[in-house]
Design a protein around this motif. Structure first.
Motif, PDB file in Angstrom:
ATOM      1  N   THR A1028       0.831  -1.197   0.000  1.00  0.00           N
ATOM      2  CA  THR A1028       0.000   0.000   0.000  1.00  0.00           C
ATOM      3  C   THR A1028       0.872   1.256   0.000  1.00  0.00           C
ATOM      4  O   THR A1028       2.088   1.199   0.208  1.00  0.00           O
ATOM      5  N   THR A1029       0.212   2.383  -0.212  1.00  0.00           N
ATOM      6  CA  THR A1029       0.933   3.670  -0.217  1.00  0.00           C
ATOM      7  C   THR A1029       1.377   4.076   1.184  1.00  0.00           C
ATOM      8  O   THR A1029       2.122   5.038   1.335  1.00  0.00           O
ATOM      9  N   ASN A1030       0.920   3.381   2.201  1.00  0.00           N
ATOM     10  CA  ASN A1030       1.356   3.660   3.571  1.00  0.00           C
ATOM     11  C   ASN A1030       2.664   2.971   3.900  1.00  0.00           C
ATOM     12  O   ASN A1030       3.030   2.861   5.075  1.00  0.00           O
ATOM     13  N   ASN A1031       3.336   2.457   2.860  1.00  0.00           N
ATOM     14  CA  ASN A1031       4.592   1.709   3.060  1.00  0.00           C
ATOM     15  C   ASN A1031       4.387   0.491   3.939  1.00  0.00           C
ATOM     16  O   ASN A1031       5.256   0.135   4.747  1.00  0.00           O
ATOM     17  N   THR A1032       3.244  -0.157   3.796  1.00  0.00           N
ATOM     18  CA  THR A1032       2.980  -1.369   4.565  1.00  0.00           C
ATOM     19  C   THR A1032       2.729  -2.525   3.615  1.00  0.00           C
ATOM     20  O   THR A1032       2.223  -2.339   2.501  1.00  0.00           O
ATOM     21  N   LEU A1033       3.117  -3.717   4.075  1.00  0.00           N
ATOM     22  CA  LEU A1033       2.761  -4.964   3.399  1.00  0.00           C
ATOM     23  C   LEU A1033       1.692  -5.640   4.235  1.00  0.00           C
ATOM     24  O   LEU A1033       1.898  -5.916   5.418  1.00  0.00           O
ATOM     25  N   LEU A1034       0.527  -5.907   3.608  1.00  0.00           N
ATOM     26  CA  LEU A1034      -0.564  -6.600   4.291  1.00  0.00           C
ATOM     27  C   LEU A1034      -0.540  -8.056   3.853  1.00  0.00           C
ATOM     28  O   LEU A1034      -0.600  -8.349   2.660  1.00  0.00           O
ATOM     29  N   ILE A1035      -0.435  -8.960   4.831  1.00  0.00           N
ATOM     30  CA  ILE A1035      -0.378 -10.403   4.534  1.00  0.00           C
ATOM     31  C   ILE A1035      -1.730 -11.018   4.903  1.00  0.00           C
ATOM     32  O   ILE A1035      -2.138 -10.979   6.067  1.00  0.00           O
ATOM     33  N   TYR A1036      -2.430 -11.546   3.887  1.00  0.00           N
ATOM     34  CA  TYR A1036      -3.766 -12.120   4.078  1.00  0.00           C
ATOM     35  C   TYR A1036      -3.727 -13.633   3.911  1.00  0.00           C
ATOM     36  O   TYR A1036      -2.933 -14.169   3.129  1.00  0.00           O
ATOM     37  N   ASP A1037      -4.608 -14.294   4.646  1.00  0.00           N
ATOM     38  CA  ASP A1037      -4.914 -15.699   4.364  1.00  0.00           C
ATOM     39  C   ASP A1037      -5.827 -15.701   3.145  1.00  0.00           C
ATOM     40  O   ASP A1037      -6.982 -15.261   3.210  1.00  0.00           O
ATOM     41  N   ASN A1038      -5.322 -16.185   1.999  1.00  0.00           N
ATOM     42  CA  ASN A1038      -6.073 -16.064   0.747  1.00  0.00           C
ATOM     43  C   ASN A1038      -7.350 -16.893   0.753  1.00  0.00           C
ATOM     44  O   ASN A1038      -8.352 -16.514   0.149  1.00  0.00           O
ATOM     45  N   ILE A1039      -7.331 -18.026   1.439  1.00  0.00           N
ATOM     46  CA  ILE A1039      -8.500 -18.916   1.409  1.00  0.00           C
ATOM     47  C   ILE A1039      -9.639 -18.325   2.232  1.00  0.00           C
ATOM     48  O   ILE A1039     -10.789 -18.320   1.824  1.00  0.00           O
ATOM     49  N   ASN A1040      -9.304 -17.797   3.406  1.00  0.00           N
ATOM     50  CA  ASN A1040     -10.339 -17.276   4.306  1.00  0.00           C
ATOM     51  C   ASN A1040     -10.491 -15.760   4.240  1.00  0.00           C
ATOM     52  O   ASN A1040     -11.321 -15.186   4.947  1.00  0.00           O
ATOM     53  N   SER A1041      -9.628 -15.100   3.431  1.00  0.00           N
ATOM     54  CA  SER A1041      -9.686 -13.642   3.245  1.00  0.00           C
ATOM     55  C   SER A1041      -9.588 -12.874   4.565  1.00  0.00           C
ATOM     56  O   SER A1041     -10.293 -11.899   4.778  1.00  0.00           O
ATOM     57  N   CYS A1042      -8.740 -13.340   5.454  1.00  0.00           N
ATOM     58  CA  CYS A1042      -8.554 -12.633   6.721  1.00  0.00           C
ATOM     59  C   CYS A1042      -7.127 -12.111   6.809  1.00  0.00           C
ATOM     60  O   CYS A1042      -6.175 -12.737   6.318  1.00  0.00           O
ATOM     61  N   LEU A1043      -6.959 -10.953   7.437  1.00  0.00           N
ATOM     62  CA  LEU A1043      -5.654 -10.318   7.575  1.00  0.00           C
ATOM     63  C   LEU A1043      -4.848 -11.041   8.652  1.00  0.00           C
ATOM     64  O   LEU A1043      -5.287 -11.173   9.792  1.00  0.00           O
ATOM     65  N   LEU A1044      -3.662 -11.512   8.271  1.00  0.00           N
ATOM     66  CA  LEU A1044      -2.799 -12.220   9.225  1.00  0.00           C
ATOM     67  C   LEU A1044      -1.835 -11.256   9.915  1.00  0.00           C
ATOM     68  O   LEU A1044      -1.619 -11.338  11.125  1.00  0.00           O
ATOM     69  N   SER A1045      -1.217 -10.389   9.138  1.00  0.00           N
ATOM     70  CA  SER A1045      -0.270  -9.443   9.744  1.00  0.00           C
ATOM     71  C   SER A1045      -0.091  -8.240   8.827  1.00  0.00           C
ATOM     72  O   SER A1045      -0.392  -8.287   7.638  1.00  0.00           O
ATOM     73  N   GLU A1046       0.424  -7.159   9.416  1.00  0.00           N
ATOM     74  CA  GLU A1046       0.694  -5.924   8.682  1.00  0.00           C
ATOM     75  C   GLU A1046       2.116  -5.484   9.016  1.00  0.00           C
ATOM     76  O   GLU A1046       2.473  -5.343  10.179  1.00  0.00           O
ATOM     77  N   MET A1047       2.922  -5.297   8.002  1.00  0.00           N
ATOM     78  CA  MET A1047       4.335  -4.950   8.212  1.00  0.00           C
ATOM     79  C   MET A1047       4.630  -3.620   7.536  1.00  0.00           C
ATOM     80  O   MET A1047       4.357  -3.433   6.351  1.00  0.00           O
ATOM     81  N   GLU A1048       5.240  -2.701   8.309  1.00  0.00           N
ATOM     82  CA  GLU A1048       5.672  -1.429   7.732  1.00  0.00           C
ATOM     83  C   GLU A1048       7.087  -1.590   7.209  1.00  0.00           C
ATOM     84  O   GLU A1048       7.965  -2.135   7.897  1.00  0.00           O
ATOM     85  N   ILE A1049       7.345  -1.134   5.999  1.00  0.00           N
ATOM     86  CA  ILE A1049       8.670  -1.216   5.381  1.00  0.00           C
ATOM     87  C   ILE A1049       9.385   0.110   5.632  1.00  0.00           C
ATOM     88  O   ILE A1049       8.909   1.181   5.194  1.00  0.00           O
ATOM     89  N   LYS A1050      10.495   0.021   6.320  1.00  0.00           N
ATOM     90  CA  LYS A1050      11.256   1.223   6.661  1.00  0.00           C
ATOM     91  C   LYS A1050      12.637   1.158   6.028  1.00  0.00           C
ATOM     92  O   LYS A1050      13.195   0.080   5.830  1.00  0.00           O
ATOM     93  N   GLY A1051      13.182   2.338   5.741  1.00  0.00           N
ATOM     94  CA  GLY A1051      14.561   2.399   5.268  1.00  0.00           C
ATOM     95  C   GLY A1051      15.519   2.173   6.424  1.00  0.00           C
ATOM     96  O   GLY A1051      15.262   2.593   7.569  1.00  0.00           O
ATOM     97  N   SER A1052      16.634   1.532   6.175  1.00  0.00           N
ATOM     98  CA  SER A1052      17.618   1.260   7.228  1.00  0.00           C
ATOM     99  C   SER A1052      18.585   2.421   7.329  1.00  0.00           C
ATOM    100  O   SER A1052      18.520   3.415   6.607  1.00  0.00           O
ATOM    101  N   LYS A1053      19.549   2.278   8.200  1.00  0.00           N
ATOM    102  CA  LYS A1053      20.558   3.344   8.399  1.00  0.00           C
ATOM    103  C   LYS A1053      21.422   3.517   7.159  1.00  0.00           C
ATOM    104  O   LYS A1053      22.022   4.549   6.939  1.00  0.00           O
TER     105      LYS A1053
END
Length: 1742
Positions: A1028-1053
């Protein structure tokens, strides 16, 4: 019986009267069995069980199955034999219950059998007298007194007979053996069984003796009449013979047969114990004697009664006298000889009687309305017999039906809960309404009563079908001519209202609809908008419904407000129920005692539904007065009573047999016939084991019919019979019984699967034709044998296997029963298979059988179309597709839709139409091979044209799904494992999972308010990852269409920019990881998908541009700026290596990992490639590179082929294909000027490229080998902006500007590339006399050489100019051509070499002599020449210009026409040797040679005459004058080989067949304007193409037709969907080759079923190699051969000049026979080796 005429004959008056009665609803005028021709052939076998065991067993095993097959094939009826002694233990043979059942079934056979009905087997045994089951008390006591008077011991009958006060009048009944013999219950012990049998035998003999003595005494004293005494003193066989043959008409006795077996001098062998079963023996004074009394009765029966019948009728009686062996008596050998003769005679007699009494009836095969009316009439008659109540409701309906002169008329509604008797009431009304109206209005009135039991038939649940069938019935009754029935439901309803107004005072109308709640909700049927509320005065409509189902009653109350129009059926009061029960009992001479009535009243206080009363009657009628009855004896609900009824049958039939029998009837789609139930139970091993567990020696072939009889008797009134398509089916009387049986017997999923499988195998015919089905059971002996599928069986095990496998005598199950193989359109349809098979195959999951046994079966498809069930066949194919998801079925369905118009009108053309459309795609859709082979096998029965190679362009339309109003809103589209399911992401944050075929939204996720910038699925489709444009990766269970986790992608040092200042630039997925990177970032974040947390960051040297994981998920390859790639280990996060390309100006845009070759390919932004070996992952080595920076177009997409052998690089201006084996550009395709590629993909096999162009709404298909654009598929939804390829199913997804997604099948698209085309209209086809090659001229500078078998172009012969003429030698190895540049060419067709070239003259026509030695080159302006093919030297000049020329068979003359002359020019001198001149200024129109008469010429003159001219005698042999102006529009003229017939076409719709012997002209009408015609070489067939007159919905332009000249019959027709440009026939076989305007050819063959020898043509034809082999045919490379630039010879006016470097030596003609030089030798040998040198030649003639 209902006699019916054979198909094609006018119905007899009785048939017509019965048909009118059925349509008018006059049920009283219909016979008991409504099916025309009778229900089935039912034969009752009357015999003594002891002495006919071997005869009956042999007949059952060997004769009955053949007779059954005969009846099914020739009459569409079942053949059933009733032999109740079979399968019954010997001690039960004389049981009163069995004898009662036998007499009932005998009566039924005599009444209902369509053919033979009775067979008597009589030997030397009279048989035992019967034990009475019940005797009236007065008679019993009289017999008892007589026995005492005779001084007999009566204790035994006093013990075994008990008085029953429940009988009316009171009677004594025989107590059950199970009650009297205490050990009888212990059936598991064989010793107790035999002991019981012996004990019962003694008891029964004693009882018989007492009755026999007492009755004789009473008869002698005159106290008992003869008829009374006979009941006690006669045997069963005498009673049966007397009942069947006595007091019958001679016509009826034609259907009966008696076989009498006499054994000579049998009394001599009375001492042999085995002879006791063949005659009646008594043991007196220690001696065995023949029973004189029984013998006397036998003599009266056999030698007096039967001969008396024969004398007055045509009863068939056969008497056989056999002689005993002197020592052994009636030995096995003697008996076998007798049985063999009996079997033959029995079969012949049954066939004779069937043929004499049963008529073939095809009415119900083709008249669907008649069958529908009969089904409802049959149900009505059955239901009305169960109507017991004379309630007020019947009187109200009676009053409503009668005409009234005041008030308005509304429909009458009857409603009530389940089991309240609504259906029975309406059946009674329907039965009586006709007579009510006639009684009221007089005998001259002619009422019409229409009854529909909704839900009882396939067509009575859908509103459209119901309205149409009623409209059709009304139109028949009121003689209204309806041209066509409307397709729209509202128009159909209007027609229904109009037809109601056709009724009148003298022809009133009553329509009855039972069970409105059974209507489906299609067309809003349950809203009742279609129901007329205000009726004409002469119309009555009566309806019934449940009160609380689908709101139907509530809707009716809104439409009809008068309460008088509603009748509610409620529970009756207890008194009425008791009264009804009393009447029912009295009808069967029973009653209940006052003590028992208490419990009856108590039960009626709980439930008084009519069905409960009937069930109570079933229980109470078996009560005995001395038996204890309590409150538990009767159930208190309908449900419990039905269950109790079923359980009570288990003791009679066996628990397993009962549960399976009722289960099979319940699970069947429309019920089962008796024979089907027998067959299916015989295939059920668990049932067969239960039946045969006590029979060690017997072969458990079938279920004994006695079990079916007990089942039917026990469920009489609940298991009813219905007539459907000449078959009597058993089914439940109401839905309540069906539901309870389903609950009791179909509740186990495993059993359900097994039962559906057994029924599917039965209707597939898996165990028919004598195939033995293994018999498995719990028996220790049987289980000691090896398993059926065990490998490596030894002889002993095989023998054991053979012992436990039995032929169950299941019948064959073809789709149609063919009466006459020579008349394939006369048949009986196997409606039972049609109805049941698909139902069971889908439910037991046998998709292969569904696919190949039904859908891909030509016979099924043809039969469905032939009987007008095209739409049903289409829905069955779609149903099969939903179960199997095989895309072949989807394509077949779309193909059938496209040819519907043609095949519905001409069903015979189905095979040719299917083959034309399926042959091009069979390599891509291999499962269609089965259907094509079926078309080959069965299609020629109906259409003699068989396409061998089809060039028809595939018509294909993709599935479309609108995703959004614009493509700009669609962010991402993902294909899935399911070919019809896709996942689409929109920019508004919604992610939708769609079923494209049904356009149904399956699941939806929203990520709002975040905007989606990317979306991917893992390879196993377990996880759906969204960026998404919020710099997040949303991981869904494709079979049940439920959100498993949300990860923000950040730049490192290490990131050069701020961590949150840029969006996610991209991400990719491996098996268990997600890898994401930000814009302008050097880091890649690795996330564990299972736990949803970050594992580590990969740090790269430069900004990351792309990331690719290895297929095994072990390594990650990170592409960066400056064309650098870094390799990481995904498991540990370790950096393994970094490589940089030499082309370091750009960045890595794509990475390809070739795991098979262990290589990595880097593609930069400018299109340059570098290939690295990753064999040593920590030290990759550069192996190859390509600098493509010269091409300024940007790389659009890249794809690695499935086998990793090629890489497709799509740039804006070009498409390149790299061969990964040698790393070189294999093919390159450039875009046209101002055009740009959007995307390109490879087909599955890599042979085709599919691409889309900018600003176009089409998909283009290119062939890789030729570069030719084979197809342009238009996308109707708009310009294509994106292509996505699914690697799972070889599907292509395209997105248009309008936001519509289309799913294309690449397999079908690339099938178009299988068709070769020359590119220009075919102008001429040239065939060699031998060989499988075709040469085409298309007005270009090339001759194309085609392979007849495959339809591929094998070679192209290039010329300097446009090719005008082409001829071949007999073998086809040498080809001579000429072009418009005044050149002639001699080619070797195998090597492609242009052997020599001649320049100098423009040739109008080329000919080769029949011996392949010389060529004739005709010129219009200069002298024509005859020259030697081997050397090129001139033989002579021909100075006259000839037209329509040909060479005679003897190679002597060239015959042609010139204005008003026919000239024969010598091939040696060039001089005119023979000629014919027309008189009076007439001219020659056409000239032909008769092949079989080489010296006879036929020509037509402008004076309308046909002349037959003898060359040798130079005289006109015969002249035939044609009608005036007949030749004004002459198009074509053909001669038969023998010269008898001439075929003339004139550009109209007529074929003119001229008999040249008699001069008669016969005109045959064609379906359209004839374009071309050709006569076969043998003169038997005329092949022509005509343009169609009518508008054809399926796009056909013209039609190819074959006519058999012997009878003038069209034996085949095939639509042509392209414009034909040339037609020719092969010389050897009747193969048809057609050239089309797009440069393609089509090849066909003719297989006339009259000529059996031709049937092997298709099977042996090489063209069928395409789909006979499992491996795909590899397309041969097309060779290009070019002409010689310099000429070898130049023709002058009268000489020829050879070039110096010519392979032909320049020598004078006089010394042409001299020894050739070296150069001369080369050409001479080259040509001579290719031509067929005959025994004689021109040189010899000179």
């Amino acid at each position: 019986m209902w006699a019916a005429g054979a198909g094609g004959r006018a119905a007899c008056p009785r048939d017509a009267a019965l048909r009118r009665a059925a349509f008018a609803g006059n049920l009283a005028a219909l016979p008991a069995h409504l099916v025309p021709g009778g229900r089935s052939v039912r034969v009752f076998i009357s015999a003594n069980p002891e002495d006919t065991i071997a005869e009956r067993s042999t007949l059952r095993e060997h004769v009955y199955p053949k007779l059954r097959e005969f009846c099914r094939e020739n009459y569409g009826l079942e053949f059933q034999v009733i032999d109740l002694y079979w399968g019954v233990k010997a001690d039960e043979w004389d049981s009163p219950e069995l004898q009662k059942t036998r007499m009932k079934l005998l009566e039924d056979c005599l009444k209902s059998s369509a053919g033979p009905c009775f067979v008597g087997l009589l030997g030397e045994k009279y048989g035992n007298i019967r034990i009475p089951g019940e005797v009236e008390s007065a008679e019993f006591e009289m017999i008892l007194d007589a026995a005492v008077e005779a001084k007999l011991e009566t204790r035994i009958i006093e013990e075994w007979y008990c008085r029953d006060e429940n009988a009316v009048p009171p009677a004594y009944y025989l107590r059950p053996k199970s009650e009297m013999l205490k050990s009888f219950q212990n059936t598991m012990e064989p010793s107790s069984n035999s002991m019981n049998e012996n004990k019962w035998q003694d008891i029964s003999e004693e009882i018989k003796k007492i009755f026999k003595t007492a009755v004789k005494l009473l008869y002698e004293k005159g106290k008992m009449k003869h008829s009374q005494a006979k009941r006690y003193l006669s045997s069963a066989i005498e009673d049966e013979l007397d009942f069947a043959l006595g007091k019958q008409t001679p016509a009826f006795l034609k259907k009966c047969v008696c076989y009498i077996r006499k054994i000579a001098n049998i009394e001599r062998f009375v001492k042999i114990p085995e002879m006791g079963k063949y005659m009646d023996v008594v043991h007196t004074a220690g001696k065995f004697l023949r029973d004189p009394e029984a013998h006397e009765k036998l003599i009266k029966l056999r030698d007096e009664f039967i001969p008396t019948i024969v004398a007055s009728s045509n009863l068939r009686v056969y008497t056989s006298v056999t002689h005993c062996d002197m020592k052994l008596g009636y030995s096995q050998e003697v008996e076998n000889h007798y049985i063999e003769g009996l079997g033959k005679q029995f079969y012949e007699d049954m066939i004779d009687i069937i043929q004499a009494t049963v008529q073939q009836n095809f009415d119900t095969e083709t008249d669907l309305l008649y069958d529908e009316v009969l089904q409802h009439s049959s149900l009505c008659k059955t239901y009305s017999t169960f109507y017991e109540y004379r309630c007020e409701a019947l009187n109200i309906v009676h009053k409503y039906v009668l005409p009234s002169k005041i008030g308005h008329i509304n429909p009458l509604i009857i409603y009530g809960g389940p089991c309240t008797g609504k259906t029975l009431l309406l059946a009674e009304v329907a039965k009586k309404a006709y007579s009510w109206l006639q009684e009221e209005m007089g005998p001259d009135s002619d009422p019409v009563v229409i009854i529909r039991f909704l839900g009882s038939t396939e067509t009575s649940i859908d509103l459209k079908n119901i309205l149409q069938s009623i409209c059709e019935q009304l139109a028949v009754n009121y003689r209204c001519l309806v041209q066509s029935y409307p397709k729209k439901i509202h128009d159909l309803r209007d027609l229904f209202i109009n037809l109601l107004n056709e009724s009148s005072f003298h022809r009133p109308l009553v329509i009855i609809f039972d069970a409105l709640e059974q209507l489906t909700d299609s067309d809003d049927a349950r809203k009742l908008w279609w129901l007329p509320i205000h009726l004409p005065r002469s119309v009555r409509i009566i309806l019934s419904t449940l009160p609380n189902k689908h709101g139907i009653l509530q809707k009716l109350r809104c439409l009809i407000h008068e309460e008088d129009n509603y009748i509610e059926l409620t529970a009756r009061d207890r008194k009425m129920c008791s009264q009804v029960l009393k009447h029912q009992l009295l009808r069967v001479k029973r009653k209940v005692t006052s003590g028992q009535q208490i419990y009856v009243n108590e039960a009626f206080s709980k439930c008084t539904l009519p069905m409960f009363v009937n069930l109570t009657f079933r229980e109470v009628k078996n009560w005995r007065s001395h038996k204890d009855v309590d409150e538990s004896s009767l159930c208190i609900t309908v449900h419990e009573s039905i269950e109790q009824l079923f359980w009570s049958l288990e003791s009679k039939c066996g628990s397993r047999l009962l549960s399976r029998a009722l289960g099979y009837i319940t699970m069947s789609k429309s019920g089962l016939s008796e024979m089907e139930l027998e067959d299916i139970l015989a295939l059920d091993n668990s049932v067969m084991y239960e039946v045969s567990e006590n029979i060690r020696d017997g072969n458990p072939l079938r279920i004994p019919y006695v079990y079916i009889a007990r089942l039917k008797e026990g469920l009489q009134g609940y298991l009813i019979e219905r007539q459907v398509k000449n078959v009597t089916l058993l089914l439940w009387a109401n839905r309540h019984l069906h539901l309870i049986a389903q609950k009791l017997y179909l509740n186990n999923e495993e059993d359900l699967q097994e039962m559906h499988t057994i029924m599917a195998e039965y209707f597939l015919g898996v165990w028919s034709g004598g195939r033995r089905k293994p018999f498995y059971s719990n028996d220790q002996y049987l289980n000691s044998c090896p398993a059926r599928d065990s490998r490596g069986l030894n002889e002993e095990e095989k023998h054991c296997m053979d012992q436990i496998a039995f032929d169950r005598q299941a019948p064959d199950q073809p789709w149609v029963f063919q009466c006459n193989p020579l008349e394939p359109d006369i048949f009986f349809i196997n409606h039972r298979k049609m109805t049941e098979l698909i139902h069971h195959l889908t439910r037991c999951g046998r998709t292969d059988d569904l696919l190949y046994g039904v859908i891909m079966n030509f016979s099924w498809l043809y039969t469905m179309i032939r009987i007008g069930q095209f739409d049903k066949a289409l829905s069955d194919i779609e149903l099969a597709y939903t179960y199997s998801q095989e895309k072949e079925l989807k394509f077949l369905a779309s193909t059938l839709r496209s040819i519907k118009f043609k095949v519905v009108k001409y069903p015979g053309s189905l095979s040719a139409e299917l083959q034309q459309r399926l042959l091009p795609v069979v390599s891509s859709l291999p499962k269609l091979r089965h259907l094509l082979l079926e078309c080959d096998k069965d299609g020629p029965k109906y259409c003699s044209i068989v396409p061998l190679h089809s060039s028809m362009d595939v018509t294909y339309s993709p599935e479309r799904l609108p995703l959004s109003s614009s493509c700009m809103h669609v962010t991402e589209i993902l294909p899935t494992f399911n070919p019809s399911t896709i996942i689409a992401a929109l920019e508004n944050g919604s992610i939708s999972t769609w079923d494209v075929e049904t356009r149904q939204l399956l699941r939806q996720i929203t990520t709002s308010p975040s905007v989606i910038i990317g979306m991917k699925l893992t390879s196993d489709e377990r996880y759906l990852v969204v960026a998404t444009t919020n710099n997040t990766l949303l991981i869904y269970d494709n079979i049940n269409s439920c959100l498993l986790s949300e990860m923000e992608i950040k730049g490192s040092k290490h990131c050069g920019l701020g961590g949150g200042s840029s969006f996610i630039n991209g991400f990719t997925l491996s098996v268990n990881h997600a890898l994401a990177w930000l814009e302008a970032s050097k880091d890649v974040t690795v996330i564990d998908l299972l736990y949803g947390w970050p594992l580590y960051h990969f740090h790269c040297w430069y900004e990351v541009t792309c990331v690719q994981c290895s297929p095994d998920g072990v390594y990650a390859f990170c592409g960066q700026y400056l064309n650098t790639t870094t390799i990481f280990h995904l498991g540990s996060g370790e950096k393994l290596a970094t490589v940089t390309s030499e082309f370091s100006g750009g960045f890595v845009k794509f990475l390809l990992i070739l795991d098979k070759a262990q290589e990595m390919v880097m593609v930069d932004s400018e299109g340059s490639l570098s290939v690295w070996s990753t064999e040593e992952i920590t030290n990759p080595q550069l192996t190859d590179d390509f600098d493509c920076r010269r091409d300024d177009s940007e790389v659009v997409s890249i794809e690695l082929s499935e086998d990793q052998s090629a890489i497709l690089i799509c740039k804006a201006l070009s498409i390149e294909l790299l061969d990964t084996h040698v790393w070189k550009v294999a093919e390159k395709f450039r875009a046209k000027h101002n055009e740009h590629f959007i995307s390109a993909v490879l087909s599955k096999n890599g042979n085709c490229i599919i691409a889309s162009m900018e600003n176009t709404s089409a998909i283009f298909v290119w062939r890789r080998d030729t570069g030719q654009c084979m197809a342009s598929l238009q996308e109707i939804s708009g310009t294509i902006v994106r292509l996505i390829k699914s690697n799972h199913h070889n599907m292509l997804l395209s997105l248009s500007t309008s936001g519509v997604l289309s799913i294309w099948d690449i397999d079908i698209i690339t099938a178009m590339s299988n068709i070769d085309k020359s590119g220009k209209p075919i102008q001429r086809l040239v065939l060699p006399a031998r060989g499988e090659l075709i040469y085409t001229l298309d007005g270009s500078d090339s001759v194309h050489k085609w392979n007849f078998s495959t339809g591929y172009i094998e070679a192209i012969f290039k010329h300097e100019g446009t090719v005008e003429n082409c001829v071949l030698t007999t073998s086809g190895e040498i080809m001579v051509t000429s072009d418009d540049k005044c050149s002639q060419y001699v080619w070797h067709t195998v090597s492609g070499e242009n052997i020599f070239r001649i320049n100098g003259q423009k040739i109008s026509e080329l000919m080769i002599t029949h011996n392949d030695q010389f060529v004739v080159s005709l010129c219009e302006q200069n002298a024509s020449r005859v020259w030697r093919l081997a050397t090129g030297h001139r033989v002579c000049n021909i100075l006259v210009a000839l037209q329509n020329a040909f060479i005679t068979t003897a190679n002597t003359f060239v015959v042609g026409m010139a204005k008003n002359k026919v000239l024969a020019v010598s091939l040696w001198t060039g001089s005119i040797t023979k000629k014919f001149c027309c008189d009076d200024g007439a001219s020659i129109v056409d000239v032909k040679l008769i092949p079989d008469c080489p010296d006879i010429i036929v020509f037509i003159t402008s004076t309308e005459t046909v002349n037959i001219w003898s060359l040798t005698e130079e005289v006109i042999c015969r002249r035939v004058q044609l009608p005036t102006n007949f030749l004004k529009n002459l198009e074509d003229f053909e001669m038969s080989p023998n010269g008898k017939l001439g075929i003339i076409t004139r550009g109209d719709e007529n074929i003119n067949v001229l008999d040249l012997h008699s001069g008669k002209l016969r005109v045959v009408h064609a379906p359209g304007v004839i374009w071309r015609q050709r006569l076969s070489r043998d003169g038997r067939y005329l092949v022509y193409i005509c343009f169609l007159n009518e508008d054809d919905d399926n796009g056909a332009i013209s039609s190819l037709i074959v006519m058999r000249l012997a009878d003038g019959k069209n034996i085949g027709a095939c639509s042509l969907y392209k414009t034909p440009t040339f037609l020719t026939l092969s010389q050897r076989h009747l193969n048809i080759i057609i050239g089309f305007d797009d440069g393609s050819i089509g090849t066909y063959t003719v297989v006339d079923r009259v000529d059996a020898a031709l049937k092997i043509k298709i099977a042996t034809s090489n063209s069928r190699q395409i789909f006979n082999n499992t491996t795909q045919v590899i397309r041969p490379k097309c060779h290009n051969y070019s002409f010689k630039v310099t000429a070898d010879c130049i023709w002058r006016e009268s000489t020829e000049v050879f070039a110096r470097d010519s392979p032909i030596t320049v020598i004078e003609p006089e010394v042409s026979e001299a020894t050739p030089t070296k150069k001369h030798n080369y050409c001479y040998e080259k040509v001579c080796s290719a031509i067929d040198c005959r025994g004689h030649s021109f040189a010899a003639d000179n």
